[in-house]
Design an enzyme around this catalytic site. Sequence first.
Site, PDB file in Angstrom:
ATOM      1  N   SER A 143      55.757 -15.362   5.029  1.00 15.50           N
ATOM      2  CA  SER A 143      54.772 -14.998   4.187  1.00 15.50           C
ATOM      3  C   SER A 143      53.409 -15.420   4.956  1.00 15.50           C
ATOM      4  O   SER A 143      53.106 -16.375   5.521  1.00 15.50           O
ATOM      5  CB  SER A 143      54.553 -15.336   2.706  1.00 15.50           C
ATOM      6  OG  SER A 143      53.370 -15.099   2.436  1.00 15.50           O
ATOM      7  N   TYR A 156      55.491 -21.663  -4.167  1.00 14.45           N
ATOM      8  CA  TYR A 156      55.586 -20.504  -3.290  1.00 14.45           C
ATOM      9  C   TYR A 156      54.982 -20.984  -1.906  1.00 14.45           C
ATOM     10  O   TYR A 156      55.423 -21.130  -0.832  1.00 14.45           O
ATOM     11  CB  TYR A 156      55.189 -19.290  -3.606  1.00 14.45           C
ATOM     12  CG  TYR A 156      55.335 -17.939  -2.689  1.00 14.45           C
ATOM     13  CD1 TYR A 156      56.636 -17.457  -2.672  1.00 14.45           C
ATOM     14  CD2 TYR A 156      54.304 -17.441  -2.069  1.00 14.45           C
ATOM     15  CE1 TYR A 156      56.621 -16.316  -1.949  1.00 14.45           C
ATOM     16  CE2 TYR A 156      54.239 -16.487  -1.421  1.00 14.45           C
ATOM     17  CZ  TYR A 156      55.481 -15.768  -1.268  1.00 14.45           C
ATOM     18  OH  TYR A 156      55.770 -14.705  -0.694  1.00 14.45           O
TER      19      TYR A 156
HETATM   20  C1  BGC Z   1      53.358 -12.388  -1.918  1.00  9.32           C
HETATM   21  C2  BGC Z   1      52.523 -11.411  -2.604  1.00  9.32           C
HETATM   22  C3  BGC Z   1      51.232 -11.087  -2.321  1.00  9.32           C
HETATM   23  C4  BGC Z   1      50.761 -11.202  -0.701  1.00  9.32           C
HETATM   24  C5  BGC Z   1      49.510 -11.182  -0.202  1.00  9.32           C
HETATM   25  C6  BGC Z   1      53.154 -12.351  -0.332  1.00  9.32           C
HETATM   26  O1  BGC Z   1      53.643 -13.141  -0.001  1.00  9.32           O
HETATM   27  O2  BGC Z   1      54.611 -12.600  -2.249  1.00  9.32           O
HETATM   28  O3  BGC Z   1      52.558 -11.576  -4.122  1.00  9.32           O
HETATM   29  O4  BGC Z   1      50.447 -10.255  -2.804  1.00  9.32           O
HETATM   30  O5  BGC Z   1      51.608 -12.336  -0.110  1.00  9.32           O
HETATM   31  O6  BGC Z   1      48.849 -11.961  -0.825  1.00  9.32           O
END
Ligand code: BGC
Length: 255
Positions: A143, A156
Amino acid sequence: MKLEGKVALVTGSSQGIGQAIAVHLAQSGANIIIDYRSHPEGAQETLSKVQATGSKGYIVKADLGVVSEIRQLIAEGIEQFGQIDILVNNAGIEKHASFWDVTEADYDSVVNVNLKGVFFATQAFVQHLIETKRTGKIINISSVHEELPFPHFTSYCASKGGLKMMMRNLAVELGPLGITINNIAPGAIETPINKSLLNNPEKLGALLKNIPLGRLGQPEDVASLVTFLASPDSSYITGTTFFVDGGLLWNYQEQ
Ligand code: BGC
């Protein structure tokens, strides 16, 4: 077709980015092991889409937060297709809460799937490659939050930051075996994981202002890069994170 004769395992492929990855890899000729935890109908949908490309698919139910289920997933996939060549560690979860309210159970569920699950899925895959004396490719769906803070999603972010260093470390350790590993770091992609954001016009509008390309990403924007990283075209690439975020990460602006 570039992936003819290859077998790919895509974790969390019953919906969202994982489903798009499974279909895209199948379009390039790979047979697909489809993993799901709680959406059997989504897994069936992925299977139909995979089969429509002419490739084969096989569904396994496994929770990536449970190591015994991960080992069973890899074993069943090998039993079905005889081999696995490509591992896409896609399954991931996030929980929204202020830091001081996060429960141990929520912390564990996020870190177990996003970090521990990737560790042990990759370990089982590498053991298979060593036993069968073959090379392979590992692609982690990380991410932008392996770099960028995301307030109220600390577990996360910690898991994705950990995934960044896991990938770098394994690139060094697995390189001599001919195994490559890279991360793809999506930004805001239109998928079920951010359903609440998509249903909140105010929050969505603010987010879109931060994305230079002016739109949310689609799962296919991520899937096409996975296929490249799974193909021989990327044979000299390992230890790297690729951002697929419409420019979100570097878009700091003073208002
Ligand atoms: C998350 C999303 C978020 C996006 C941008 C992703 O890794 O799962 O919930 O909207 O990042 O911030």
